[in-house]
Design a protein around this motif. Structure first.
Motif, PDB file in Angstrom:
ATOM      1  N   PRO A  83     -16.868  90.274   4.525  1.00 52.15           N
ATOM      2  CA  PRO A  83     -17.212  88.872   4.725  1.00 52.15           C
ATOM      3  C   PRO A  83     -18.588  88.735   5.371  1.00 52.15           C
ATOM      4  O   PRO A  83     -18.946  89.480   6.281  1.00 52.15           O
ATOM      5  CB  PRO A  83     -16.116  88.381   5.686  1.00 52.15           C
ATOM      6  N   ALA A  84     -19.382  87.801   4.889  1.00 53.87           N
ATOM      7  CA  ALA A  84     -20.629  87.408   5.536  1.00 53.87           C
ATOM      8  C   ALA A  84     -20.380  86.077   6.247  1.00 53.87           C
ATOM      9  O   ALA A  84     -19.530  85.290   5.815  1.00 53.87           O
ATOM     10  CB  ALA A  84     -21.734  87.256   4.493  1.00 53.87           C
ATOM     11  N   PRO A  85     -21.126  85.802   7.340  1.00 55.78           N
ATOM     12  CA  PRO A  85     -22.293  86.520   7.863  1.00 55.78           C
ATOM     13  C   PRO A  85     -21.933  87.629   8.843  1.00 55.78           C
ATOM     14  O   PRO A  85     -20.844  87.643   9.408  1.00 55.78           O
ATOM     15  CB  PRO A  85     -23.050  85.407   8.588  1.00 55.78           C
ATOM     16  N   GLU A  86     -22.900  88.545   9.034  1.00 56.23           N
ATOM     17  CA  GLU A  86     -22.741  89.592  10.031  1.00 56.23           C
ATOM     18  C   GLU A  86     -23.078  89.079  11.417  1.00 56.23           C
ATOM     19  O   GLU A  86     -22.373  89.358  12.379  1.00 56.23           O
ATOM     20  CB  GLU A  86     -23.626  90.793   9.699  1.00 56.23           C
ATOM     21  N   GLY A  87     -24.214  88.349  11.526  1.00 51.86           N
ATOM     22  CA  GLY A  87     -24.675  87.854  12.817  1.00 51.86           C
ATOM     23  C   GLY A  87     -24.693  86.340  12.875  1.00 51.86           C
ATOM     24  O   GLY A  87     -24.206  85.644  11.988  1.00 51.86           O
ATOM     25  N   GLY A  88     -25.264  85.812  13.976  1.00 53.33           N
ATOM     26  CA  GLY A  88     -25.313  84.371  14.179  1.00 53.33           C
ATOM     27  C   GLY A  88     -24.040  83.832  14.810  1.00 53.33           C
ATOM     28  O   GLY A  88     -23.104  84.557  15.130  1.00 53.33           O
ATOM     29  N   ARG A  89     -23.984  82.521  14.957  1.00 53.24           N
ATOM     30  CA  ARG A  89     -22.853  81.870  15.625  1.00 53.24           C
ATOM     31  C   ARG A  89     -21.536  82.094  14.890  1.00 53.24           C
ATOM     32  O   ARG A  89     -20.478  82.196  15.505  1.00 53.24           O
ATOM     33  CB  ARG A  89     -23.139  80.376  15.760  1.00 53.24           C
ATOM     34  N   PHE A  90     -21.613  82.180  13.559  1.00 50.35           N
ATOM     35  CA  PHE A  90     -20.397  82.315  12.759  1.00 50.35           C
ATOM     36  C   PHE A  90     -20.131  83.767  12.342  1.00 50.35           C
ATOM     37  O   PHE A  90     -19.380  84.037  11.398  1.00 50.35           O
ATOM     38  CB  PHE A  90     -20.486  81.443  11.507  1.00 50.35           C
ATOM     39  N   ALA A  91     -20.705  84.722  13.064  1.00 50.19           N
ATOM     40  CA  ALA A  91     -20.613  86.138  12.697  1.00 50.19           C
ATOM     41  C   ALA A  91     -19.174  86.623  12.659  1.00 50.19           C
ATOM     42  O   ALA A  91     -18.363  86.309  13.531  1.00 50.19           O
ATOM     43  CB  ALA A  91     -21.397  86.976  13.708  1.00 50.19           C
ATOM     44  N   PHE A  92     -18.875  87.452  11.654  1.00 51.38           N
ATOM     45  CA  PHE A  92     -17.592  88.139  11.583  1.00 51.38           C
ATOM     46  C   PHE A  92     -17.657  89.538  12.196  1.00 51.38           C
ATOM     47  O   PHE A  92     -16.631  90.207  12.299  1.00 51.38           O
ATOM     48  CB  PHE A  92     -17.125  88.243  10.131  1.00 51.38           C
ATOM     49  N   ASN A  93     -18.846  89.969  12.578  1.00 54.98           N
ATOM     50  CA  ASN A  93     -19.005  91.318  13.123  1.00 54.98           C
ATOM     51  C   ASN A  93     -19.377  91.328  14.595  1.00 54.98           C
ATOM     52  O   ASN A  93     -19.989  92.291  15.067  1.00 54.98           O
ATOM     53  CB  ASN A  93     -20.045  92.104  12.318  1.00 54.98           C
ATOM     54  N   TYR A  94     -19.005  90.281  15.314  1.00 53.36           N
ATOM     55  CA  TYR A  94     -19.264  90.253  16.750  1.00 53.36           C
ATOM     56  C   TYR A  94     -18.096  89.623  17.502  1.00 53.36           C
ATOM     57  O   TYR A  94     -17.482  88.646  17.043  1.00 53.36           O
ATOM     58  CB  TYR A  94     -20.531  89.451  17.064  1.00 53.36           C
TER      59      TYR A  94
END
Length: 342
Positions: free
Chosen positions: A71-82
């Motif tokens: 799933p994207a996004p990786e970063g930013g406010r809606f990140a799935f990788n944080y």
């Protein structure tokens, strides 16, 4: 472990993976490894494969290699990788297996219901689907060329969001990351009009001299000597991306086949201070550092939003490999499609 990593992986995954192809070229589709795909052509193992991870998948990130669906996004406010400021791969992606919905000699559909949490705290109930299809003929780009072998397939990857979520709470896009071993012989490229304005550098530091421009595209020296990533803008109209490996006379092409409707957004691993829609790419190329010794050719989908509700994302991608009889044929292909160096 040494030798043909693909053959060793076949031994490890016997009875757990779907196998497609014939005598000269084949691949594995692995439902319990995130639905990853690994291939072989002419005795050459095509993808990066971490055999130790495949044998003992217990890491916080099981980076097996192959062709992966995320799933994207990786970063930013809606990140799935944080989780906060900690980079993190969710159990639904890292551990949860797909199950086989249907399969035959040249195709398969694997699915799973999953829960994905983004950095903003929104939980998405999603149906993840990966549909695989093997092509019996080489794509038009590779026909009538001096080839020793080819291998070609497509994936249709999708998220269906089942709970009511607004685009102010979350964004999601299907994203494929196809991973390969890097060396001084590997060179990635994109065939795209107006290449000087086609690249999005909103990831890590600028790759600098690793990028070279041509009349009809650009190259990116993906040698795993310095971590970097670029995007290729949707509006640039790229035809395809790919790489060559001069040590193996190997060519790989990746095509994003759409659908083109939907909302593209910034998938980058950064804070995105200009907002979620500050960049819109449908391809990306990643180059690792020397620790990982790999690079990725990536296709990116768009979010589907209907009546103010996030409904999911679809992405259809095609990957083709060709082994040329000699280096002259390989370099000739690249020269014809990129044109003169600028």
């Amino acid at each position: 472990m040494s030798g043909n990593k693909y053959r060793e992986l076949c031994g490890l995954k016997q009875g757990q993976a779907l196998r497609f192809g014939g005598d000269n070229a084949e691949c594995l589709l692995c439902p319990d490894m995130g639905g990853r795909i690994f291939g072989e052509c002419g005795g050459i193992s095509l993808h990066r494969i971490d055999l130790e991870c495949a044998a003992h998948p217990s890491a916080a990130f099981n980076n097996y290699g192959g062709n992966n669906f995320w799933p994207a996004p990786e970063g930013g406010r809606f990140a799935f990788n944080y989780r906060g400021n900690e980079w993190y791969v969710q159990p639904a992606v890292n551990e949860q297996p797909f199950h086989i919905e249907k399969a035959d000699r040249s195709s398969a559909l694997i699915v799973k219901d999953a829960k994905l949490a983004n950095r903003a705290g929104t939980i998405l109930d999603v149906l993840m689907q990966r549909e695989f299809r093997l092509f019996e003929e080489a794509p038009a780009l590779l026909r009538r060329l001096p080839l020793k072998g080819f291998f070609s397939y497509s994936t249709t990857d999708s998220f269906k969001v089942k709970n009511a979520v607004s685009p102010e709470e979350a964004l999601i896009a299907a994203w494929t990351l196809e991973q390969f071993e890097a060396s001084d012989n590997t060179l990635s490229f994109a065939v795209v009009p107006n290449p000087g304005t086609a690249i999005n550098f909103d990831f890590y530091e600028h790759p600098g001299e690793k990028i070279e421009y041509y009349e009809k595209g650009f190259t990116y020296r993906t040698d795993a000597r310095r971590k970097g990533q670029i995007g290729v803008k949707v509006l640039s109209g790229a035809k395809f991306i790919g790489f060559i490996d001069r040590g193996k006379n190997l060519l790989c092409l990746r095509e994003n086949l759409g659908p083109n409707e939907g909302k593209y957004f910034n998938i980058a691993d950064n804070d995105q201070p200009q907002g979620h829609f500050s960049a819109a790419d449908n391809y990306s190329i990643f180059n690792s550092d020397e620790g990982m010794k790999a690079f990725e050719l990536e296709t990116v989908g768009a979010a589907r939003i209907r009546d103010g509700v996030l409904t999911g994302s679809n992405l259809n991608s095609a990957t083709s490999f060709a082994i040329f009889e000699n280096i002259t044929g390989l370099d000739g292909f690249l020269g014809r499609h990129l044109g003169r160096k600028i």
